[in-house]
Design a protein around this motif. Structure first.
Motif, mmCIF file in Angstrom:
data_model
loop_
_atom_site.group_PDB
_atom_site.id
_atom_site.type_symbol
_atom_site.label_atom_id
_atom_site.label_comp_id
_atom_site.label_asym_id
_atom_site.label_seq_id
_atom_site.Cartn_x
_atom_site.Cartn_y
_atom_site.Cartn_z
ATOM 1 N N ILE A 1 31.349 20.934 -56.617
ATOM 2 C CA ILE A 1 32.559 21.628 -57.054
ATOM 3 C C ILE A 1 33.288 20.809 -58.101
ATOM 4 O O ILE A 1 33.699 21.317 -59.157
ATOM 5 N N THR A 2 33.449 19.516 -57.823
ATOM 6 C CA THR A 2 34.160 18.636 -58.749
ATOM 7 C C THR A 2 33.447 18.551 -60.093
ATOM 8 O O THR A 2 34.083 18.648 -61.154
ATOM 9 N N VAL B 1 33.628 22.134 -61.993
ATOM 10 C CA VAL B 1 34.965 22.487 -62.472
ATOM 11 C C VAL B 1 35.431 21.524 -63.557
ATOM 12 O O VAL B 1 35.939 21.943 -64.599
ATOM 13 N N SER B 2 35.259 20.217 -63.330
ATOM 14 C CA SER B 2 35.760 19.240 -64.295
ATOM 15 C C SER B 2 35.028 19.347 -65.626
ATOM 16 O O SER B 2 35.657 19.321 -66.691
ATOM 17 N N TRP C 1 35.605 11.994 -62.359
ATOM 18 C CA TRP C 1 36.496 12.936 -61.679
ATOM 19 C C TRP C 1 36.299 12.855 -60.168
ATOM 20 O O TRP C 1 37.273 12.862 -59.408
ATOM 21 N N TYR C 2 35.048 12.802 -59.710
ATOM 22 C CA TYR C 2 34.855 12.715 -58.264
ATOM 23 C C TYR C 2 35.317 11.364 -57.729
ATOM 24 O O TYR C 2 35.922 11.289 -56.654
ATOM 25 N N THR D 1 43.387 21.317 -63.213
ATOM 26 C CA THR D 1 41.993 21.011 -62.890
ATOM 27 C C THR D 1 41.853 20.521 -61.457
ATOM 28 O O THR D 1 40.992 20.994 -60.696
ATOM 29 N N THR D 2 42.686 19.573 -61.091
ATOM 30 C CA THR D 2 42.587 18.999 -59.743
ATOM 31 C C THR D 2 42.964 20.018 -58.688
ATOM 32 O O THR D 2 42.350 20.073 -57.618
ATOM 33 N N ILE E 1 39.983 22.276 -58.077
ATOM 34 C CA ILE E 1 38.937 21.619 -57.297
ATOM 35 C C ILE E 1 39.322 21.525 -55.825
ATOM 36 O O ILE E 1 38.541 21.867 -54.926
ATOM 37 N N TYR F 1 37.414 23.452 -52.662
ATOM 38 C CA TYR F 1 36.807 22.720 -51.556
ATOM 39 C C TYR F 1 37.529 22.990 -50.247
ATOM 40 O O TYR F 1 36.896 23.159 -49.200
#
Length: 221
Positions: free
Chosen positions: A24-25, A28-29, A67-68, A146-147, A150, A154
């Motif tokens: 997902i991260t 999306v990122s 990002w993750y 963005t965050t 995500i 999740y």
């Protein structure tokens, strides 16, 4: 830091959930970054230099990985602040957990971005500049968006399953290691001392969520 986030996540929420969180991260990122670079609508007008290496499209491969690395500690911290334990699979608090997580993550960027986009490193370049050390304020709203996306994706998934490690996540102090990692990264970003003002901004903007998370965890434990 990446290995720390991945291994800690596997221990806490399991391999499958970690894999889904990573997917997902990453998706999306990368999508938001690629769209943002092409249009300037999410973070402002910018482009990545060659500093971060090989790119997929216009986005360096390291960016979704980073990002993750960064979003997992924000997940833990937001859980601790609102629930008092590292896991918070709660349908009633999905929105608030996602919003707090996005703010914790964006606080990190307030310290990270001025140095990495500054004249010493120039990992990316802002075309029109901005009022925060040459960074447009739109960038930080883009980080929140963005965050938040995500976390929401999740957490919606997480709320539909049974987290086997939830009970053990109440009093085990090693489970708050991502909070210490978040704190350590603040120190690492401040060591170069550029810009100097970050030595005042960093401990405050990143210290507040750390204090709130640790205070709630210690109190509830």
């Amino acid at each position: 830091m990446l290995f720390s986030s991945v291994f800690h996540s596997i221990y806490l929420i399991g391999f499958l959930n970690t894999w889904i969180f990573c997917l997902i991260t990453t998706f999306v990122s990368w999508s938001y970054e690629q769209f943002g670079i092409q249009t300037g609508l999410i973070y402002g007008s910018y482009h990545y230099t060659k500093y971060l290496g090989i790119k997929v499209g216009d986005v360096p491969i390291l960016i979704p990985i980073a990002w993750y690395m960064m979003i997992y500690p924000s997940y833990i911290i937001s859980n601790l602040i609102l629930v008092g334990r590292p896991i918070a699979s709660n349908q009633r608090k999905i929105l608030s957990l996602s919003l707090v997580g996005s703010l914790v993550m964006t606080a990190w960027d307030l310290v990270l971005d001025p140095y990495l986009s500054g004249p010493t490193v120039r990992a990316w370049v802002w075309h029109a500049g901005g009022i925060y050390f040459g960074i447009p304020l739109q960038n930080f709203f883009g980080w929140i968006l963005t965050t938040f996306t995500i976390h929401m994706m999740y957490r919606v998934y997480e709320s539909s399953i049974i987290m086997e490690s939830k009970d053990r996540a109440r009093k085990s102090y090693p489970l708050i290691l991502p909070v210490l990692g978040y704190s350590a990264m603040c120190i690492v970003h401040l060591i170069p001392g550029e810009p100097k003002e970050l030595r005042m901004i960093g401990p405050i903007i990143m210290g507040i969520p750390v204090i709130l998370a640790l205070r709630r965890f210690i109190r509830d434990s």
